[in-house]
Design a protein around this motif. Structure first.
Motif, mmCIF file in Angstrom:
data_model
loop_
_atom_site.group_PDB
_atom_site.id
_atom_site.type_symbol
_atom_site.label_atom_id
_atom_site.label_comp_id
_atom_site.label_asym_id
_atom_site.label_seq_id
_atom_site.Cartn_x
_atom_site.Cartn_y
_atom_site.Cartn_z
ATOM 1 N N PHE A 36 3.013 11.748 -1.572
ATOM 2 C CA PHE A 36 4.137 11.972 -2.493
ATOM 3 C C PHE A 36 5.048 10.749 -2.553
ATOM 4 C CE2 PHE A 36 3.031 16.080 -0.492
ATOM 5 C CZ PHE A 36 2.495 16.701 -1.610
ATOM 6 N N ALA A 37 4.422 9.582 -2.676
ATOM 7 C CA ALA A 37 5.180 8.327 -2.682
ATOM 8 C C ALA A 37 6.073 8.198 -3.907
ATOM 9 C CB ALA A 37 4.222 7.138 -2.615
ATOM 10 N N ASN A 38 5.741 8.887 -5.013
ATOM 11 C CA ASN A 38 6.546 8.741 -6.235
ATOM 12 C C ASN A 38 7.612 9.824 -6.379
ATOM 13 O OD1 ASN A 38 5.071 10.989 -6.895
ATOM 14 N ND2 ASN A 38 4.050 10.105 -8.675
ATOM 15 N N SER A 39 7.695 10.742 -5.425
ATOM 16 C CA SER A 39 8.697 11.812 -5.523
ATOM 17 C C SER A 39 9.515 11.899 -4.235
ATOM 18 C CB SER A 39 8.028 13.148 -5.848
ATOM 19 O OG SER A 39 7.003 13.441 -4.897
ATOM 20 N N ASP A 40 9.032 12.662 -3.257
ATOM 21 C CA ASP A 40 9.800 12.835 -2.022
ATOM 22 C C ASP A 40 10.025 11.530 -1.275
ATOM 23 O OD1 ASP A 40 9.485 15.412 -2.791
ATOM 24 O OD2 ASP A 40 8.418 16.097 -1.006
ATOM 25 N N ARG B 53 0.825 -1.203 0.000
ATOM 26 C CA ARG B 53 0.000 0.000 0.000
ATOM 27 C C ARG B 53 0.867 1.264 0.000
ATOM 28 N NH1 ARG B 53 -5.255 -0.060 1.314
ATOM 29 N NH2 ARG B 53 -5.081 2.014 0.391
ATOM 30 N N PRO B 54 1.728 1.428 -0.993
ATOM 31 C CA PRO B 54 2.539 2.655 -1.039
ATOM 32 C C PRO B 54 1.699 3.893 -1.292
ATOM 33 C CG PRO B 54 2.796 1.398 -3.055
ATOM 34 C CD PRO B 54 2.022 0.530 -2.115
ATOM 35 N N ASP B 55 0.456 3.716 -1.776
ATOM 36 C CA ASP B 55 -0.413 4.859 -2.030
ATOM 37 C C ASP B 55 -0.836 5.560 -0.742
ATOM 38 O OD1 ASP B 55 -1.793 2.213 -1.921
ATOM 39 O OD2 ASP B 55 -3.571 3.485 -1.709
ATOM 40 N N LEU B 56 -0.617 4.922 0.403
ATOM 41 C CA LEU B 56 -0.953 5.550 1.681
ATOM 42 C C LEU B 56 0.053 6.628 2.064
ATOM 43 C CD1 LEU B 56 -2.006 2.426 3.806
ATOM 44 C CD2 LEU B 56 -3.502 4.077 2.661
#
Length: 456
Positions: free
Chosen positions: A332-336, A326-329
């Motif tokens: 800014f999981a795709n940047s910072d 669940r990285p969507d939790l």
């Protein structure tokens, strides 16, 4: 050039080609794993993406064969592998969040690699950049002021005012400014090194240069850092300060400068926390991350840090798999916070492998700095390599709660076109300096005939 020296260059480029195949397989394999983990077939987009990355890498490799045949054979494959893994991770997050950042990252990759190849093609001698020392300073000032100009300023985004807007696109000029400032520092220090070392007054163990000798550098650094603090860009301020201090140390070889720099940094952080509320909130979120009041606070809460730690903990040793978990939790999981996403998807082993690639990249950059024969090239390669290393350390240490979290991106992995563009240009400059460092040096024999000897 004799046959042995030609063979030396061909061997390196052949090694680079072999490693590029492995690097492309790494990126394509990561993208394939994202689809397979979700029980999805490999789509046409996967094959188009793989073909695009292959063509771009092959074109860059050809440019190296033609323009920089003696360049380090490891730098390009390492960067291609990191870039490919970054695209795969961003795409896995896209499927969880419904965004399209992965496609945008692929477009920026193409533009960045093409522009880096152009830089490498036309910058035959990195020493020509020394002619533009003060022009680089002026360009840096313009780039840093642009986000404050009405009409093109993108305004406050995620608490920082460091972007400019072109229609639907945003760009962060400070990413390019770190290159132009490095050129200015390298050019100024290489031409004023003796004055900084010898002129001035000695107080105790410290040799203080005259104000007129070091004044332009201090003014440039203070203006850049001060402006970024007022723009709420703490991460880039730390990067510029570190770049400034390490280049002074490399130029003077005096450890006392590093000690003085650390003292100034501590004092600066203390007053910044007292004066600027956003700095105080970040420090409080770092110190009291698990406090319920701090966790739910907006703005300046610690939920991003805590969720990232939980994500890496759930990844364990081998990870849950790219595209799973669940990285969507994590905001800014795709940047910072892409380091946390990697930790959840690839686990501790995968994260260590990424860190190892970065360490190899930094050491090859420092090796180019050690090998080049001119002071400007040494300072520039060292500054650019250290800038990448410091950027990786600051964001990784922030995600793992070693230091307060800042808004820096992870080079070549994080979503963000301006960061990707700037870092690929840095790679092109490092490859050019590496070519000069490893190129055979012309010498004059007793018979008067010019020969070449390989650089040590």
């Amino acid at each position: 050039m004799n046959g042995a020296q030609t063979g030396f260059a061909i061997r390196d480029r052949n090694l680079e080609a072999l490693l590029l195949v492995l690097a492309l397989m790494t990126g394509a394999g990561a993208s394939a794993v994202v689809a397979l983990d979700r029980n999805q077939p490999l789509s046409q987009d996967f094959w188009v993406q793989t073909a695009t990355q292959t063509v771009l890498a092959a074109a860059f490799h050809i440019v190296l064969r033609l323009r920089a045949r003696y360049a380090d054979p490891l730098i390009l494959p390492i960067v291609v592998a990191l870039n490919g893994v970054g695209i795969a991770v961003i795409q896995s997050l896209d499927q969880a969040t419904g965004s399209d950042a992965g496609t945008n990252q692929l477009r920026w990759t193409g533009l960045s690699m093409l522009l880096a190849a152009v830089v490498l093609w036309f910058l035959k001698d990195h020493r020509k950049l020394a002619r533009y020392t003060f022009i680089s300073l002026a360009v840096s000032a313009i780039l840093l002021v642009l986000p404050l100009v009405p009409g093109i300023s993108a305004g406050d985004i995620n608490g920082a005012n460091v972007w400019i807007r072109f229609g639907p696109m945003t760009f962060q000029p400070g990413e390019i400014a770190k290159i132009t400032l490095a050129v200015f520092f390298a050019g100024y220090l290489s031409s004023h090194r003796d004055l900084i070392l010898l002129a001035g007054r000695k107080i105790g163990p410290l040799q203080f240069p005259r104000v007129k000798d070091l004044g332009p550098m201090v003014t440039a650094w203070a203006a850049a850092v001060g402006l970024l603090v007022f723009q709420h860009d703490l991460g880039m301020s730390i990067l510029f300060f570190g770049l400034f201090m390490v280049m002074i140390y490399v130029a003077t070889s005096r450890v006392t400068w590093l000690g003085l720099g650390l003292v100034l940094m501590a004092v600066g952080m203390y007053f910044a926390a007292k004066i600027f509320p956003h700095v105080a909130l970040r420090i409080d979120a770092w110190q009291n991350a698990f406090d319920p009041d701090v966790y739910g606070r907006f703005p300046g809460g610690s939920s991003q840090i805590v969720q990232g730690l939980f994500g890496m903990a759930s990844g364990g040793l081998v990870g849950e798999g790219l595209g799973l978990g669940r990285p969507d939790l994590v905001p800014f999981a795709n940047s910072d916070m892409i380091v946390a996403s990697l930790g959840e998807g690839l686990g501790l082993i995968g994260l260590f492998a990424i860190v190892l690639l970065y360490l190899m990249l930094f050491t090859r950059g420092f090796r180019a700095a050690l090998g080049t024969r001119d002071a400007f090239g040494k300072l520039l390669a060292c500054g650019l390599s250290f800038g990448l290393a410091l950027q990786c350390f600051v964001i990784t240490a922030g995600v793992t709660r070693l230091i307060p979290l800042t808004g820096l991106t992870t080079p070549f992995l994080s979503a963000g076109g301006s960061s990707l563009l700037a870092n690929w240009i840095i790679v092109a400059v490092l490859l050019g300096i590496s070519h000069s460092a490893r190129r055979p040096e012309p010498i004059k024999t007793n018979s008067g005939i010019m020969a070449e000897t390989p650089a040590m």
